[in-house]
Design a protein around this motif. Sequence first.
Motif, PDB file in Angstrom:
ATOM      1  N   TRP A 134       0.819  -1.192   0.000  1.00  0.00           N
ATOM      2  CA  TRP A 134       0.000   0.000   0.000  1.00  0.00           C
ATOM      3  C   TRP A 134       0.874   1.272   0.000  1.00  0.00           C
ATOM      4  O   TRP A 134       0.775   2.098  -0.869  1.00  0.00           O
ATOM      5  N   SER A 135       1.754   1.415   1.004  1.00  0.00           N
ATOM      6  CA  SER A 135       2.645   2.575   1.083  1.00  0.00           C
ATOM      7  C   SER A 135       4.040   2.165   0.647  1.00  0.00           C
ATOM      8  O   SER A 135       4.575   1.157   1.113  1.00  0.00           O
ATOM      9  N   GLN A 184      -7.061   2.099   5.265  1.00  0.00           N
ATOM     10  CA  GLN A 184      -6.882   2.434   3.850  1.00  0.00           C
ATOM     11  C   GLN A 184      -7.775   1.555   2.961  1.00  0.00           C
ATOM     12  O   GLN A 184      -8.174   0.454   3.335  1.00  0.00           O
ATOM     13  N   PRO A 185      -8.108   2.014   1.745  1.00  0.00           N
ATOM     14  CA  PRO A 185      -8.842   1.172   0.797  1.00  0.00           C
ATOM     15  C   PRO A 185      -8.067  -0.114   0.507  1.00  0.00           C
ATOM     16  O   PRO A 185      -6.884  -0.070   0.179  1.00  0.00           O
ATOM     17  N   SER A 398     -13.141  -0.805  -1.018  1.00  0.00           N
ATOM     18  CA  SER A 398     -13.579  -0.420   0.320  1.00  0.00           C
ATOM     19  C   SER A 398     -12.453  -0.570   1.331  1.00  0.00           C
ATOM     20  O   SER A 398     -11.474  -1.283   1.124  1.00  0.00           O
ATOM     21  N   GLY A 399     -12.623   0.103   2.446  1.00  0.00           N
ATOM     22  CA  GLY A 399     -11.688   0.016   3.554  1.00  0.00           C
ATOM     23  C   GLY A 399     -12.315   0.600   4.800  1.00  0.00           C
ATOM     24  O   GLY A 399     -13.411   1.166   4.754  1.00  0.00           O
ATOM     25  N   ASP A 400     -11.632   0.485   5.920  1.00  0.00           N
ATOM     26  CA  ASP A 400     -12.129   1.018   7.193  1.00  0.00           C
ATOM     27  C   ASP A 400     -13.534   0.494   7.482  1.00  0.00           C
ATOM     28  O   ASP A 400     -14.470   1.256   7.737  1.00  0.00           O
ATOM     29  N   LEU A 401     -13.681  -0.821   7.454  1.00  0.00           N
ATOM     30  CA  LEU A 401     -14.984  -1.450   7.647  1.00  0.00           C
ATOM     31  C   LEU A 401     -15.358  -1.499   9.123  1.00  0.00           C
ATOM     32  O   LEU A 401     -14.502  -1.463  10.003  1.00  0.00           O
ATOM     33  N   GLY A 402     -16.655  -1.633   9.359  1.00  0.00           N
ATOM     34  CA  GLY A 402     -17.160  -1.748  10.721  1.00  0.00           C
ATOM     35  C   GLY A 402     -17.506  -0.396  11.300  1.00  0.00           C
ATOM     36  O   GLY A 402     -17.067   0.656  10.836  1.00  0.00           O
ATOM     37  N   GLY A 403     -18.368  -0.437  12.324  1.00  0.00           N
ATOM     38  CA  GLY A 403     -18.695   0.793  13.020  1.00  0.00           C
ATOM     39  C   GLY A 403     -19.929   1.506  12.522  1.00  0.00           C
ATOM     40  O   GLY A 403     -20.291   2.563  13.035  1.00  0.00           O
ATOM     41  N   ASN A 404     -20.577   0.956  11.493  1.00  0.00           N
ATOM     42  CA  ASN A 404     -21.846   1.540  11.060  1.00  0.00           C
ATOM     43  C   ASN A 404     -22.821   0.425  10.705  1.00  0.00           C
ATOM     44  O   ASN A 404     -22.418  -0.673  10.306  1.00  0.00           O
ATOM     45  N   TYR A 430      -9.267   7.834   1.610  1.00  0.00           N
ATOM     46  CA  TYR A 430     -10.352   7.503   0.684  1.00  0.00           C
ATOM     47  C   TYR A 430     -10.449   8.542  -0.427  1.00  0.00           C
ATOM     48  O   TYR A 430     -10.470   8.202  -1.621  1.00  0.00           O
ATOM     49  N   ARG A 431     -10.564   9.809  -0.062  1.00  0.00           N
ATOM     50  CA  ARG A 431     -10.779  10.870  -1.050  1.00  0.00           C
ATOM     51  C   ARG A 431      -9.616  10.938  -2.050  1.00  0.00           C
ATOM     52  O   ARG A 431      -9.839  11.094  -3.257  1.00  0.00           O
TER      53      ARG A 431
END
Length: 611
Positions: A134-135, A184-185, A398-404, A430-431
């Motif tokens: 990723w990075s 991250q995505p 997608s990324g940063d799943l959970g919490g909604n 994301y943006r």
Amino acid sequence: MKMKMTAFCLMMVSFFSTSGQEGNVVGHKIKTRWGETLDPLRPHQEYPRPQLERKGNWKNLNGKWRYTVVDQDQKEIPTHWDGDIVVPFAIESALSGVGKTVATNQSLWYQREISVDNSLRKGKVLLHFGAVDWSCDVYVNKQHIGQHEGGFDPFSFDITDVLKKGERQEIVVRVWDPTDDGPQPRGKQIRNPHGIWYTPVTGIWQTVWLEGVPTSYIAKTKQTPNVDESALFFSADIASARGDEEVVVEAYDGATKIGDWKTKHGVETKLSLPGISLWSPDHPKLYDLRVKLMRSGKVVDEVKSYFAMRKISMQKDDKGIQRMLLNNKFVFHYGPLDQGWWPDGLHTAPSDEALKFDIEKTKEMGFNMIRKHIKVEPARWYRYCDSIGILVWQDMPSGDLGGNAWDMHPGKISSGQHDKDRSADSEKMYRKEWRSIMDALHNFPSIVIWVPFNEAWGQFKTKEITDWTMKYDPSRLVNSASGGNFAYVGHILDLHNYPDAAMPDPGLFGKDFVLALGEFGGLGLPVEGHTWQQKDNWGYQSFKNGEELKKRYAGLVKDLHKLIPRGLSAAVYTQTTDVEIETNGLMTYDRKIIKIPVDELHEMHQVLYTY
């Protein structure tokens, strides 16, 4: 229960013999025929950038590199290497020749010595990466030349000033990837693969290449078709522009020039093209572009590109229901959920032929669309969709799943109150990547729908993100949240329903939104000898043999057909191939068996396009 399938109910895809590259493919999992014949010294040798082609002065850097995995805190370039790795395959993949996982507290380093001859050094030298997850930090001759974050977008660095005298140069790349430990995505990757979550993909997974360019050069073009005006809106960005340049654009139909225009750096120009043929799945007509950078009457730089004339829009039918139009006519979109995973290459197809194979088979099966599911493919994949004639719905990974919460089902929509509260860093990631992905893919005419979110997975600021996406690219429709929390925004209301065909209530939603069935089906059939694991494979509904599967699938198509007159404009069947323990593909994961004969699928699907 797995059963051997007879020739009566299966079509066997022909096999290639292995090429004797023993020792370069690791692991005991199933492999594709392309993976079995991989030449580890020359993988993916094709020119990687079909929408900005500057052939002849480039060098492919795929092949064997050296690698090591060390503690993440180590910032110094390693002096010891663990062995060889085949680029561009992720370290976890069989085709990398390594097959190792990398922990969150570790980093992966690559090293390779290359030759850069004088033909590449007449102006500037660019080092390009198709994608790195990723990075990553990049060093040339021990000099740090840049960093990039984002696992799905291409990037490059100007390395001219750090090249040494002589041909021999050294490239080192450091990669850190938190997978599902970070926001991250990332798509479907997870450190503990299970169910619908798959093996991590760490490091370089698309082509690495060098390019020699002039001191001033064409860095990017943007071309947007306008069918109603019979015109292509075109602009070009020039790197290191001096201000006295002129851009000449020529359009061709085969060898016949159909127009030429002059413009300036960064200026959008309308290229009028009266009488031009329109692109569609039935008629995937492409036109070529030649773009020249001129100074004092001389050609400074020249690239090739292409375009197509097509329009995606929405309009109410005679019942007052919004319909999705292609070139101002209703065309029902039907295609598979395509995740783009491979048993031997993971995110990376084992070859360019393999990359094309899935698209060709999809078209032969009678589909006219693909939903590219929370993954971005190499540019050549979209080029094949353009030329073969496949509509593409492009998801944001997608990324940063959970919490909604996920509050979407037939006849009910959410006001957006279930959006996730993401951190500032998560939102920035994301943006930044969504914009980069949209920029990189803008010129591919096959892409007709942007999908920012899937099933509330990390879904946040839905209205704001959707409105931004619509404004950033008004030439396409936006499906704000496929099967997710719908917030009265975008162009499309998209329902997920397994296994049966269903649709949102046209009486409640059809006047304002195009109605779509974003996922359904998921009919499972494990095929002995062609599964990721020996047992505990699954589908949303499982069958014992191909005849049972075919009968149930045919019933789904009939039910789907009944929904089109009521207002359904599109449907996505899950899925193109099996993926790891999911066995609900139309093809096995290794692509060696197609579970329902192609010609029978094609015949079944024709009724969907006759409304």
